[in-house]
Design a protein around this motif. Structure first.
Motif, short mmCIF file in Angstrom:
data_model
loop_
_atom_site.label_atom_id
_atom_site.label_comp_id
_atom_site.label_asym_id
_atom_site.label_seq_id
_atom_site.Cartn_x
_atom_site.Cartn_y
_atom_site.Cartn_z
N ILE A 118 -25.26 13.30 -78.28
CA ILE A 118 -25.44 14.36 -77.30
C ILE A 118 -26.44 15.39 -77.84
N SER A 119 -27.38 15.77 -77.02
CA SER A 119 -28.31 16.81 -77.45
C SER A 119 -28.56 17.77 -76.30
N LYS A 120 -29.09 18.93 -76.64
CA LYS A 120 -29.50 19.86 -75.58
C LYS A 120 -30.82 20.50 -75.99
N ARG A 121 -31.60 20.85 -74.99
CA ARG A 121 -32.88 21.51 -75.26
C ARG A 121 -33.09 22.62 -74.24
N TRP A 122 -33.76 23.64 -74.71
CA TRP A 122 -34.10 24.77 -73.86
C TRP A 122 -35.25 24.35 -72.96
N GLN A 123 -35.11 24.56 -71.67
CA GLN A 123 -36.19 24.26 -70.74
C GLN A 123 -36.59 25.54 -70.02
N GLU A 124 -37.91 25.80 -69.99
CA GLU A 124 -38.39 27.10 -69.53
C GLU A 124 -38.69 27.11 -68.04
N CYS A 125 -37.68 26.81 -67.24
CA CYS A 125 -37.81 26.92 -65.78
C CYS A 125 -36.43 26.95 -65.17
N GLU B 186 -37.47 16.03 -80.13
CA GLU B 186 -37.41 16.63 -81.45
C GLU B 186 -37.52 18.14 -81.29
N LEU B 187 -36.63 18.85 -81.94
CA LEU B 187 -36.58 20.31 -81.76
C LEU B 187 -37.14 21.03 -82.98
N ILE B 188 -37.60 22.24 -82.75
CA ILE B 188 -37.98 23.11 -83.87
C ILE B 188 -36.68 23.39 -84.64
N PRO B 189 -36.67 23.16 -85.96
CA PRO B 189 -35.42 23.30 -86.71
C PRO B 189 -34.73 24.65 -86.46
N GLU B 190 -33.41 24.60 -86.39
CA GLU B 190 -32.57 25.80 -86.18
C GLU B 190 -32.72 26.40 -84.79
N THR B 191 -33.39 25.69 -83.87
CA THR B 191 -33.53 26.21 -82.50
C THR B 191 -33.28 25.05 -81.54
N PHE B 192 -33.26 25.38 -80.25
CA PHE B 192 -33.16 24.33 -79.24
C PHE B 192 -34.47 24.20 -78.47
N ARG B 193 -35.55 24.75 -79.06
CA ARG B 193 -36.85 24.64 -78.40
C ARG B 193 -37.57 23.38 -78.90
N PRO B 194 -38.07 22.56 -77.97
CA PRO B 194 -38.80 21.37 -78.40
C PRO B 194 -40.06 21.72 -79.20
N ILE B 195 -40.41 20.84 -80.14
CA ILE B 195 -41.65 21.03 -80.92
C ILE B 195 -42.84 20.96 -79.96
N ILE B 196 -42.77 20.01 -79.03
CA ILE B 196 -43.79 19.90 -77.97
C ILE B 196 -43.37 20.88 -76.88
N ASN B 197 -44.15 21.93 -76.64
CA ASN B 197 -43.71 22.93 -75.67
C ASN B 197 -44.89 23.58 -74.96
N LYS B 198 -44.55 24.50 -74.08
CA LYS B 198 -45.53 25.18 -73.24
C LYS B 198 -46.64 25.84 -74.06
N ASP B 199 -46.26 26.43 -75.21
CA ASP B 199 -47.25 27.19 -75.99
C ASP B 199 -48.33 26.31 -76.60
N SER C 20 -42.68 18.98 -69.14
CA SER C 20 -44.02 19.54 -68.96
C SER C 20 -44.37 19.68 -67.48
N VAL C 21 -44.09 18.65 -66.70
CA VAL C 21 -44.45 18.77 -65.27
C VAL C 21 -43.54 19.78 -64.56
N GLN C 22 -42.28 19.82 -64.96
CA GLN C 22 -41.35 20.74 -64.29
C GLN C 22 -41.65 22.20 -64.64
N GLU C 23 -41.94 22.45 -65.90
CA GLU C 23 -42.27 23.83 -66.29
C GLU C 23 -43.61 24.25 -65.70
N SER C 24 -44.50 23.28 -65.48
CA SER C 24 -45.82 23.63 -64.94
C SER C 24 -45.74 24.18 -63.52
N MET C 25 -44.60 23.98 -62.84
CA MET C 25 -44.43 24.50 -61.47
C MET C 25 -44.23 26.02 -61.47
N GLY C 26 -44.07 26.60 -62.67
CA GLY C 26 -43.75 28.03 -62.76
C GLY C 26 -42.27 28.21 -62.97
#
Ligand code: FES
Ligand SMILES: [Fe+2]
Length: 426
Positions: free
Chosen positions: A160-167, A300-313, A341-347
Motif C-alpha cells: 500500500i502506498s500513498k502520494r500527494w497529488q496537487e489537484c 518513487e517519493l522524495i524521502p521522508e515525504t509523500f511528494r513524488p520525485i517526478i512532479n510539477k516543479d 501529470s495530465v490531471q494536475e495540468s488541468m489546474g
C-alpha cells in the motif's frame, strides 16, 4: 459539461459543504499505520477535507485525531510534547488527552476545574489493514469499519502506498474511472512495465475504441469497457467504482489486483492511495521491488515525504525523445505519474464549464451524478450508498465473453470477493 455551480458543488468538500457532509459519513483512509510507528512518537499533521488535524499515538498506544491548534492561543500542537498519556503544548503547557479533552492548565489552580471546560475537536482514528482510518461524521451515524479486500488479506499479500497529488480529488478520481485513456497515455508501459507486459489483456488493449457499458451497483458503478477480441468475442475490463472515491483497476494475468482512493486534503490537493493485493498468494520479491521503485501504479517519493520525485516543479521530467519514439506515449515515465501529470495540468480545480464530453466519458457522468444525488439526498436525511460492507467486498475483473452475453449477468460472482479464490483475470 457542468455549470459553474454544479462544478463547485461536486469539488468543494470543506466543513458545511454538501459534498463535505457526504464524505464525512464514510471511514476515510488517512495515514499509513507506519506513520505512527510507536507509542509517544512525534505527531503527524493530517489535513483532511480542509480541516487541519493532528494524528498522534499516546503512551498506551491509543490513536488520537485532534484539532491541530491549541485552545489557549492557537499554537500548532505539532510542536507539542507527547508525554504521559497526552499531548502538551510547548507554549504554556496546556495538556490534552487522546480524546482532545484538556487535562491540565498548569497556570490555573488545580481545583478550579477550568480545564474540564476545554476540549479540542476530535475524531475516531482506527487501524485496519495497515491503514489508519478516520471518521469525521456525526458519532451516532458511524458506519461499520471498511472491509475492502486489501484490508483483510495477510500483510504479505498487499503493498500500500500513498502520494500527494496537487489537484482536486474529482479530476484525479475521474482518471481512475476513465479506462479509455489506457490505450493512449499508458500504451508504452503495457509492453514494458514488469507488472503488465506479457499478458493477453495487454495485447487486447490495441483496440483503441472501447465501448462502455455502465451499470449501477449497490455501492457505486460497474464500469464495463469492451474491446474486440477473437472473432465473435469481446475482451471485457470491469472497473468497480465504489462510493465515495474508490476505483478498482481491472487486472492483468496473474498480477495482483489494484485499487485507488482519492482523498481530499483540501479542495486543491488530494492523497492518491494505491492498494495492490493478491487474494491467494504473497507478493513476490520482484513485484515488491518494482513497486518500491515506481513500477506498476506506484511512484518513487522524495524521502521522508509523500511528494513524488517526478512532479510539477520539474515538469514531470518529461522526455521528449521517449515521447517521439513511442517508448512512452506522453514522455512522462511511469503509469502513476503519467496520470498525475495530465490531471494536475488541468489546474487545481478543473473548469468543467469548458469541457466537451464524449461517449467514453459516460462513467464519469454517472459517477458525478451519483455523488451529487447522494449529497442532495443526505441533506434530506437519506443514508448514503456504499456504507454497507457488502459494497466493499467486490473485485474488478477481466475476461472474454461471446459478443451476445451481457457482462454483469454472466460474471456476477467474478465481481465479488470470494475468499481463497483467485480473481478473474486474463
Ligand atoms: S498556546 Fe498552547 S498553552 Fe498557550
Ligand atoms: Fe491512468
Amino acid at each position: 459539461m457542468m455549470t459553474r455551480e454544479q462544478n463547485e458543488f461536486v469539488t468543494r468538500t470543506g466543513p458545511g459543504t454538501p459534498m463535505g457532509d457526504l464524505f464525512r459519513r464514510y471511514w476515510i483512509p488517512l495515514l499509513l499505520a507506519e506513520e505512527l510507528q510507536e507509542n509517544e512518537c512525534p505527531p503527524v499533521r493530517a489535513k483532511l477535507l480542509s480541516e487541519r488535524l493532528l494524528a498522534w499515538r499516546d503512551t498506551q498506544g491509543r490513536y488520537a485525531l485532534t484539532d491541530e491548534f491549541c485552545a489557549h492561543r492557537g499554537v500548532s500542537l505539532w510542536f507539542g510534547r507527547n508525554e504521559e498519556n497526552g499531548l502538551r503544548c510547548p507554549y504554556h503547557g496546556w495538556k490534552y488527552d487522546h480524546t482532545g479533552q484538556c487535562i491540565e492548565v498548569p497556570s490555573e489552580p488545580a481545583d478550579s476545574g477550568f480545564c474540564k471546560k476545554i476540549k479540542l475537536k476530535s475524531y475516531p482514528l482506527v487501524e485496519r489493514g495497515g491503514i489508519l482510518w478516520a471518521y469525521m461524521g456525526p458519532p451516532e451515524q458511524q458506519p461499520p469499519l471498511p472491509e475492502f479486500e486489501w484490508t483483510s488479506v495477510p500483510a504479505a499479500h498487499h503493498y500500500i502506498s500513498k502520494r500527494w497529488q496537487e489537484c482536486n480529488y474529482l479530476q484525479a478520481m475521474e482518471g481512475g474511472i476513465d479506462s479509455s485513456h489506457v490505450s493512449f497515455l499508458h500504451s508504452g508501459e503495457l509492453h514494458t512495465d514488469p507488472l503488465h507486459r506479457g499478458t493477453k489483456g495487454a495485447q487486447y488493449q490495441r483496440d483503441r475504441r472501447p465501448k462502455f457499458e455502465v451499470v449501477e451497483s449497490p455501492g457505486g458503478l460497474y464500469i464495463g469497457a469492451r474491446r474486440n477480441a477473437e472473432e465473435g468475442h469481446y475482451y471485457w475490463r470491469i472497473t468497480q467504482w465504489i462510493m465515495p472515491w474508490y476505483t478498482m483497476v481491472p487486472p492483468y494475468g496473474d498480477n495482483a489486483l489494484n485499487a485507488h482512493a482519492w482523498v481530499p486534503i483540501d479542495d486543491e490537493n488530494c492523497f492518491t492511495w494505491t492498494f495492490t493485493y493478491h487474494p491467494t498468494r504473497p507478493l513476490s520479491e520482484m513485484e515488491l521491488e518494482a513497486m518500491r521503485h515506481g513500477g506498476g501504479i506506484h511512484v518513487e517519493l522524495i524521502p521522508e515525504t509523500f511528494r513524488p520525485i517526478i512532479n510539477k516543479d520539474n515538469d514531470y521530467m518529461i522526455d521528449r525523445a521517449a515521447q517521439k519514439s513511442g517508448r512512452t506515449y506522453s514522455g512522462v515515465s511511469g503509469i502513476a505519474m503519467q496520470d498525475a501529470s495530465v490531471q494536475e495540468s488541468m489546474g487545481p480545480i478543473q473548469d468543467r464549464t469548458k469541457e466537451n464530453l464524449v461517449s467514453t466519458d459516460n462513467a464519469i457522468i454517472m459517477a458525478r451524478h451519483r455523488l451529487r444525488k447522494a449529497a442532495l439526498a443526505l441533506q434530506k436525511g437519506a443514508a448514503p450508498p456504499g456504507l454497507a460492507v457488502e459494497c466493499h467486498r467486490v473485485r474488478s475483473a477481466t475476461f472474454v465473453l461471446q459478443i451476445d452475453v451481457p457482462f454483469d449477468q454472466a460474471k456476477g460472482d467474478d465481481l465479488k470477493v470470494r475468499e481463497g479464490v483467485l480473481h478473474t483475470s486474463i
